[in-house]
Design a protein around this motif. Sequence first.
Motif, mmCIF file in Angstrom:
data_model
loop_
_atom_site.group_PDB
_atom_site.id
_atom_site.type_symbol
_atom_site.label_atom_id
_atom_site.label_comp_id
_atom_site.label_asym_id
_atom_site.label_seq_id
_atom_site.Cartn_x
_atom_site.Cartn_y
_atom_site.Cartn_z
ATOM 1 N N VAL A 16 0.835 -1.209 0.000
ATOM 2 C CA VAL A 16 0.000 0.000 0.000
ATOM 3 C C VAL A 16 0.866 1.253 0.000
ATOM 4 O O VAL A 16 0.587 2.210 -0.729
ATOM 5 C CB VAL A 16 -0.977 -0.014 1.199
ATOM 6 N N PHE A 17 1.932 1.256 0.802
ATOM 7 C CA PHE A 17 2.829 2.416 0.822
ATOM 8 C C PHE A 17 3.472 2.633 -0.545
ATOM 9 O O PHE A 17 3.565 3.765 -1.031
ATOM 10 C CB PHE A 17 3.921 2.260 1.878
ATOM 11 N N ARG A 18 3.942 1.560 -1.160
ATOM 12 C CA ARG A 18 4.582 1.710 -2.476
ATOM 13 C C ARG A 18 3.603 2.229 -3.509
ATOM 14 O O ARG A 18 3.923 3.131 -4.289
ATOM 15 C CB ARG A 18 5.191 0.381 -2.924
ATOM 16 N N ILE A 19 2.420 1.666 -3.547
ATOM 17 C CA ILE A 19 1.412 2.122 -4.507
ATOM 18 C C ILE A 19 1.011 3.566 -4.233
ATOM 19 O O ILE A 19 0.843 4.365 -5.159
ATOM 20 C CB ILE A 19 0.174 1.189 -4.468
ATOM 21 N N ALA A 20 0.866 3.928 -2.965
ATOM 22 C CA ALA A 20 0.479 5.293 -2.617
ATOM 23 C C ALA A 20 1.537 6.295 -3.074
ATOM 24 O O ALA A 20 1.211 7.358 -3.618
ATOM 25 C CB ALA A 20 0.250 5.407 -1.115
ATOM 26 N N PHE A 21 2.809 5.969 -2.874
ATOM 27 C CA PHE A 21 3.852 6.909 -3.273
ATOM 28 C C PHE A 21 4.018 6.976 -4.788
ATOM 29 O O PHE A 21 4.446 7.991 -5.318
ATOM 30 C CB PHE A 21 5.179 6.558 -2.609
ATOM 31 N N ILE A 22 3.670 5.916 -5.477
ATOM 32 C CA ILE A 22 3.779 5.943 -6.943
ATOM 33 C C ILE A 22 2.606 6.696 -7.562
ATOM 34 O O ILE A 22 2.783 7.502 -8.470
ATOM 35 C CB ILE A 22 3.858 4.505 -7.493
ATOM 36 N N THR A 23 1.405 6.451 -7.060
ATOM 37 C CA THR A 23 0.228 7.045 -7.692
ATOM 38 C C THR A 23 -0.176 8.389 -7.098
ATOM 39 O O THR A 23 -0.521 9.313 -7.822
ATOM 40 C CB THR A 23 -0.972 6.087 -7.594
ATOM 41 N N LEU A 24 -0.149 8.507 -5.792
ATOM 42 C CA LEU A 24 -0.623 9.732 -5.158
ATOM 43 C C LEU A 24 0.440 10.820 -5.029
ATOM 44 O O LEU A 24 0.136 12.004 -5.123
ATOM 45 C CB LEU A 24 -1.180 9.413 -3.756
ATOM 46 N N LEU A 25 1.677 10.408 -4.792
ATOM 47 C CA LEU A 25 2.731 11.391 -4.564
ATOM 48 C C LEU A 25 4.003 10.977 -5.308
ATOM 49 O O LEU A 25 4.973 10.532 -4.704
ATOM 50 C CB LEU A 25 3.011 11.514 -3.057
ATOM 51 N N PRO A 26 4.015 11.108 -6.635
ATOM 52 C CA PRO A 26 5.223 10.751 -7.377
ATOM 53 C C PRO A 26 6.357 11.732 -7.073
ATOM 54 O O PRO A 26 6.125 12.856 -6.618
ATOM 55 C CB PRO A 26 4.792 10.830 -8.835
ATOM 56 N N ALA A 27 7.575 11.312 -7.326
ATOM 57 C CA ALA A 27 8.748 12.124 -7.004
ATOM 58 C C ALA A 27 8.766 13.453 -7.762
ATOM 59 O O ALA A 27 9.314 14.434 -7.272
ATOM 60 C CB ALA A 27 10.021 11.336 -7.313
ATOM 61 N N GLU A 28 8.155 13.494 -8.930
ATOM 62 C CA GLU A 28 8.147 14.730 -9.715
ATOM 63 C C GLU A 28 7.354 15.840 -9.033
ATOM 64 O O GLU A 28 7.572 17.013 -9.294
ATOM 65 C CB GLU A 28 7.569 14.490 -11.117
ATOM 66 N N ARG A 29 6.409 15.479 -8.171
ATOM 67 C CA ARG A 29 5.599 16.483 -7.476
ATOM 68 C C ARG A 29 6.268 17.008 -6.209
ATOM 69 O O ARG A 29 5.807 17.982 -5.630
ATOM 70 C CB ARG A 29 4.247 15.888 -7.099
ATOM 71 N N LEU A 30 7.302 16.330 -5.746
ATOM 72 C CA LEU A 30 7.985 16.753 -4.533
ATOM 73 C C LEU A 30 8.818 18.005 -4.787
ATOM 74 O O LEU A 30 9.252 18.245 -5.919
ATOM 75 C CB LEU A 30 8.901 15.636 -4.027
ATOM 76 N N PRO A 31 9.072 18.791 -3.745
ATOM 77 C CA PRO A 31 9.969 19.936 -3.918
ATOM 78 C C PRO A 31 11.370 19.481 -4.333
ATOM 79 O O PRO A 31 11.768 18.339 -4.087
ATOM 80 C CB PRO A 31 9.999 20.569 -2.524
ATOM 81 N N THR A 32 12.103 20.376 -4.964
ATOM 82 C CA THR A 32 13.434 20.040 -5.488
ATOM 83 C C THR A 32 14.361 19.521 -4.397
ATOM 84 O O THR A 32 15.149 18.604 -4.627
ATOM 85 C CB THR A 32 14.057 21.282 -6.158
ATOM 86 N N ARG A 33 14.268 20.097 -3.222
ATOM 87 C CA ARG A 33 15.129 19.667 -2.117
ATOM 88 C C ARG A 33 14.894 18.194 -1.771
ATOM 89 O O ARG A 33 15.836 17.446 -1.518
ATOM 90 C CB ARG A 33 14.861 20.548 -0.913
ATOM 91 N N PHE A 34 13.650 17.764 -1.762
ATOM 92 C CA PHE A 34 13.339 16.361 -1.486
ATOM 93 C C PHE A 34 13.766 15.456 -2.632
ATOM 94 O O PHE A 34 14.212 14.330 -2.414
ATOM 95 C CB PHE A 34 11.849 16.178 -1.205
ATOM 96 N N GLN A 35 13.631 15.928 -3.860
ATOM 97 C CA GLN A 35 14.039 15.129 -5.013
ATOM 98 C C GLN A 35 15.544 14.865 -4.976
ATOM 99 O O GLN A 35 15.992 13.751 -5.268
ATOM 100 C CB GLN A 35 13.664 15.825 -6.312
ATOM 101 N N THR A 36 16.341 15.867 -4.630
ATOM 102 C CA THR A 36 17.788 15.652 -4.551
ATOM 103 C C THR A 36 18.146 14.746 -3.376
ATOM 104 O O THR A 36 19.102 13.977 -3.458
ATOM 105 C CB THR A 36 18.541 16.987 -4.436
#
Length: 105
Positions: A16-36
């Motif tokens: 559930v956590f993996r699916i939630a992070f892929i569908t609801l909160l993908p890395a592209e939507r995160l702020p740049t600081r979190f992406q790095t």
Amino acid sequence: MTALLAMLILGAVSWVFRIAFITLLPAERLPTRFQTALDHLAPAVLASIVAVELVTLLRGASPTQATALLAAAAIITAVAYHTRNLTIACALGLCTVLALHYLTA
């Protein structure tokens, strides 16, 4: 039966956590600081796993084996730091584990 149930529940929660992070909160939507910061996640997890395993091995090792393990860890760390290549560091670690296993057996 209790252990099997716990494993099934943990597997479902992980899924559930993996699916939630892929569908609801993908890395592209995160702020740049979190992406790095995500770029450093895999090496940090790998380093923690190696540290735990190294401490476990050192607890049951003779002084000669402990010295060899610490020397191998220092060499792998130096190679990983200087090359900045995770593949080379993992390959060197695998070769070291195999060599220590067959030399101390």
